[in-house]
Scaffold this motif. Sequence first.
Motif, PDB file in Angstrom:
ATOM      1  N   PHE A   1       0.855  -1.191   0.000  1.00 55.87           N
ATOM      2  CA  PHE A   1       0.000   0.000   0.000  1.00 55.87           C
ATOM      3  C   PHE A   1       0.890   1.240   0.000  1.00 55.87           C
ATOM      4  O   PHE A   1       1.734   1.404   0.899  1.00 55.87           O
ATOM      5  CB  PHE A   1      -0.893   0.007   1.256  1.00 55.87           C
ATOM      6  CG  PHE A   1      -1.778   1.216   1.359  1.00 55.87           C
ATOM      7  CD1 PHE A   1      -3.082   1.187   0.873  1.00 55.87           C
ATOM      8  CD2 PHE A   1      -1.318   2.390   1.935  1.00 55.87           C
ATOM      9  CE1 PHE A   1      -3.897   2.311   0.955  1.00 55.87           C
ATOM     10  CE2 PHE A   1      -2.120   3.527   2.025  1.00 55.87           C
ATOM     11  CZ  PHE A   1      -3.415   3.475   1.527  1.00 55.87           C
TER      12      PHE A   1
ATOM     13  N   ALA B   1       0.876   8.407   4.203  1.00 52.57           N
ATOM     14  CA  ALA B   1       0.773   9.632   3.411  1.00 52.57           C
ATOM     15  C   ALA B   1       2.019  10.494   3.583  1.00 52.57           C
ATOM     16  O   ALA B   1       2.516  10.659   4.699  1.00 52.57           O
ATOM     17  CB  ALA B   1      -0.459  10.419   3.855  1.00 52.57           C
TER      18      ALA B   1
ATOM     19  N   GLY C   1       8.512   9.288  11.946  1.00 52.89           N
ATOM     20  CA  GLY C   1       9.388  10.424  12.189  1.00 52.89           C
ATOM     21  C   GLY C   1      10.434  10.680  11.129  1.00 52.89           C
ATOM     22  O   GLY C   1      10.578   9.959  10.151  1.00 52.89           O
TER      23      GLY C   1
ATOM     24  N   ILE D   1       9.027   2.451  16.436  1.00 51.45           N
ATOM     25  CA  ILE D   1       8.366   2.651  17.743  1.00 51.45           C
ATOM     26  C   ILE D   1       7.594   1.410  18.180  1.00 51.45           C
ATOM     27  O   ILE D   1       6.940   1.419  19.212  1.00 51.45           O
ATOM     28  CB  ILE D   1       7.429   3.886  17.753  1.00 51.45           C
ATOM     29  CG1 ILE D   1       6.328   3.774  16.687  1.00 51.45           C
ATOM     30  CG2 ILE D   1       8.231   5.175  17.581  1.00 51.45           C
ATOM     31  CD1 ILE D   1       5.187   4.781  16.866  1.00 51.45           C
TER      32      ILE D   1
ATOM     33  N   ARG E   1      -1.001  -2.999  16.422  1.00 52.15           N
ATOM     34  CA  ARG E   1       0.172  -3.043  17.290  1.00 52.15           C
ATOM     35  C   ARG E   1       0.287  -4.406  17.944  1.00 52.15           C
ATOM     36  O   ARG E   1      -0.714  -4.968  18.398  1.00 52.15           O
ATOM     37  CB  ARG E   1       0.008  -2.021  18.408  1.00 52.15           C
ATOM     38  CG  ARG E   1       0.153  -0.626  17.935  1.00 52.15           C
ATOM     39  CD  ARG E   1       1.579  -0.175  18.103  1.00 52.15           C
ATOM     40  NE  ARG E   1       1.580   1.263  18.159  1.00 52.15           N
ATOM     41  CZ  ARG E   1       2.477   1.979  18.793  1.00 52.15           C
ATOM     42  NH1 ARG E   1       3.468   1.377  19.439  1.00 52.15           N
ATOM     43  NH2 ARG E   1       2.410   3.272  18.778  1.00 52.15           N
TER      44      ARG E   1
END
Length: 195
Positions: free
Chosen positions: A79, A115, A149, A155, A164
């Motif tokens: 994607f 995005a 980031g 993360i 998650r």
Amino acid sequence: MSDTKYYAHETAVIDSNCNIGKDTKIWHFSHIMSNCSIGESCNIGQNVVVSPEVKLGKNVKVQNNVSIYTGVICEDDVFLGPSMVFTNVINPRSAVNRRGQYAVTIVKKGASIGANATIICGNNIGEYALIGAGAVVTKTIKPYALIVGNPAKQIGWVSEFGHRLNFDDNQKAICPESNQEYILNLEENIVKRIK
Ligand SMILES: CC(C)(COP(=O)(O)OP(=O)(O)OC[C@H]1O[C@@H](n2cnc3c(N)ncnc32)[C@H](O)[C@@H]1OP(=O)(O)O)[C@@H](O)C(=O)NCCC(=O)NCCS
């Protein structure tokens, strides 16, 4: 050479010698350049450029305003979020011709890129990794890694369904949607699906 069972909007431009799989859709103002290979059931949004020789697997979803440059390979079920950016030259100079020296970037099966994220070329994205919106990826990304980031950092970990993964004391985690089971190898810092 193309399979005629794909759909292309009348404003799309498809150059010579492309292989496009059945049930693929190519929307308004998109340009598929020569010698591309696009698998079955892909969706190529608006204003997308697929540069010469690019390979996309099956069921690849490309959102609006994405350019997929020569050197990029997207495996099945990838994607690409709206306006995300690939690169294919690490040190571009207008006056130096680097055609034919494009870096290769492989986006592995099932990975998603958010995005506006940017992928610095030569850094492969592992299977089912999830790259957050706006991230700038400067390193190779592990399978199932959750990354955000600038510069991008890991993360956490995510499942194949994009949830998650919270590992217990035995380093096992279960996806809340699919019930698939995962194990974290602490020594190597890698995740694998076990069920
Ligand atoms: C990366 C992402 C999957 C994380 O979602 P999540 O697991 O629900 O994470 P949370 O919202 O709990 O955020 C966790 C931390 O990461 C930060 N964070 C989340 N997304 C971030 C991003 N894209 N960039 C930078 N930091 C981000 C949060 O601010 C939060 O920081 P904190 O712990 O200091 O408060 C999600 O934020 C994201 O970017 N999704 C992509 C959306 C997208 O582009 N979709 C395209 C199709 S429309």
